[in-house]
Write a protein that holds these residues in place. Structure first.
Motif, short mmCIF file in Angstrom:
data_model
loop_
_atom_site.label_atom_id
_atom_site.label_comp_id
_atom_site.label_asym_id
_atom_site.label_seq_id
_atom_site.Cartn_x
_atom_site.Cartn_y
_atom_site.Cartn_z
N SER A 10 -21.80 -8.09 -49.61
CA SER A 10 -20.74 -8.51 -48.71
C SER A 10 -19.56 -7.57 -48.84
O SER A 10 -19.34 -6.96 -49.88
CB SER A 10 -20.33 -9.96 -48.99
N LEU A 11 -18.83 -7.45 -47.78
CA LEU A 11 -17.61 -6.65 -47.73
C LEU A 11 -16.73 -7.31 -46.69
O LEU A 11 -17.15 -7.53 -45.56
CB LEU A 11 -17.94 -5.21 -47.33
N CYS A 16 -8.67 -10.40 -41.77
CA CYS A 16 -9.07 -11.78 -41.45
C CYS A 16 -10.04 -12.39 -42.46
O CYS A 16 -10.27 -13.59 -42.42
CB CYS A 16 -9.66 -11.85 -40.05
N GLY A 17 -10.64 -11.57 -43.33
CA GLY A 17 -11.55 -12.08 -44.34
C GLY A 17 -13.00 -12.16 -43.91
O GLY A 17 -13.86 -12.53 -44.70
N SER A 48 -8.37 0.52 -46.25
CA SER A 48 -8.70 -0.84 -45.82
C SER A 48 -10.06 -0.91 -45.16
O SER A 48 -10.58 0.08 -44.65
CB SER A 48 -7.66 -1.36 -44.83
N VAL A 49 -10.61 -2.11 -45.13
CA VAL A 49 -11.83 -2.43 -44.39
C VAL A 49 -11.44 -3.42 -43.31
O VAL A 49 -10.76 -4.41 -43.60
CB VAL A 49 -12.89 -3.05 -45.32
N LEU A 50 -11.84 -3.16 -42.08
CA LEU A 50 -11.53 -4.06 -40.98
C LEU A 50 -12.78 -4.34 -40.16
O LEU A 50 -13.62 -3.46 -39.97
CB LEU A 50 -10.47 -3.45 -40.05
N CYS A 51 -12.88 -5.56 -39.63
CA CYS A 51 -13.93 -5.88 -38.67
C CYS A 51 -13.54 -5.26 -37.32
O CYS A 51 -12.41 -4.78 -37.14
CB CYS A 51 -14.12 -7.39 -38.56
N GLU A 56 -9.56 -3.36 -33.38
CA GLU A 56 -9.05 -3.27 -32.01
C GLU A 56 -7.65 -3.85 -31.90
O GLU A 56 -6.81 -3.32 -31.15
CB GLU A 56 -10.02 -3.96 -31.06
N HIS A 57 -7.36 -4.89 -32.64
CA HIS A 57 -6.02 -5.47 -32.63
C HIS A 57 -4.98 -4.45 -33.10
O HIS A 57 -3.96 -4.24 -32.43
CB HIS A 57 -5.97 -6.72 -33.52
N PHE A 58 -5.24 -3.82 -34.24
CA PHE A 58 -4.27 -2.86 -34.78
C PHE A 58 -4.24 -1.56 -33.99
O PHE A 58 -3.21 -0.89 -33.95
CB PHE A 58 -4.55 -2.59 -36.26
N LEU A 59 -5.35 -1.22 -33.33
CA LEU A 59 -5.39 -0.03 -32.48
C LEU A 59 -4.67 -0.29 -31.15
O LEU A 59 -4.14 0.63 -30.54
CB LEU A 59 -6.85 0.38 -32.23
N GLY A 60 -4.67 -1.54 -30.72
CA GLY A 60 -4.01 -1.89 -29.46
C GLY A 60 -4.88 -1.72 -28.25
O GLY A 60 -4.39 -1.75 -27.11
N ARG A 61 -6.18 -1.56 -28.45
CA ARG A 61 -7.13 -1.41 -27.35
C ARG A 61 -8.55 -1.64 -27.86
O ARG A 61 -8.77 -1.69 -29.07
CB ARG A 61 -7.03 -0.03 -26.72
N GLU A 62 -9.50 -1.74 -26.94
CA GLU A 62 -10.90 -1.85 -27.33
C GLU A 62 -11.42 -0.50 -27.79
O GLU A 62 -10.98 0.55 -27.29
CB GLU A 62 -11.74 -2.35 -26.16
#
Length: 79
Positions: A10-11, A16-17, A48-51, A56-62
């Motif tokens: 798991s990672l 968001c966890g 960092s690791v992100l889903c 996309e949230h932190f990038l501000g786009r898809e």
């Protein structure tokens, strides 16, 4: 489950966890310049690791196909 990861691995997304190994498309690698845009804030570090959703949230786009590097973990793009 990502085909490159064992069932017991798991990672978790640092925002968001969510376990990024559990859903196809949540474990990926981006081009350095795109990841730099994601990390251009006070919340996310380059290690960092992100889903996908949080990325996309932190990038501000898809994310688009052009954002990903050519790596085995990105094989889901070909399906």
């Amino acid at each position: 489950m990502n085909k490159y990861m064992a069932d017991y691995m798991s990672l978790h997304c640092n925002a968001c966890g969510k376990d990024v190994f559990k859903e196809k498309g949540d474990y990926f690698m981006l081009k350095d310049e795109i990841w730099g845009e994601v990390c251009d804030n006070d919340y996310i570090s380059p290690t960092s690791v992100l889903c996908k959703r949080c990325t996309e949230h932190f990038l501000g786009r898809e994310l688009t196909r052009e954002d990903y590097i050519n790596a085995p973990c990105n094989d889901f793009l070909e399906e």
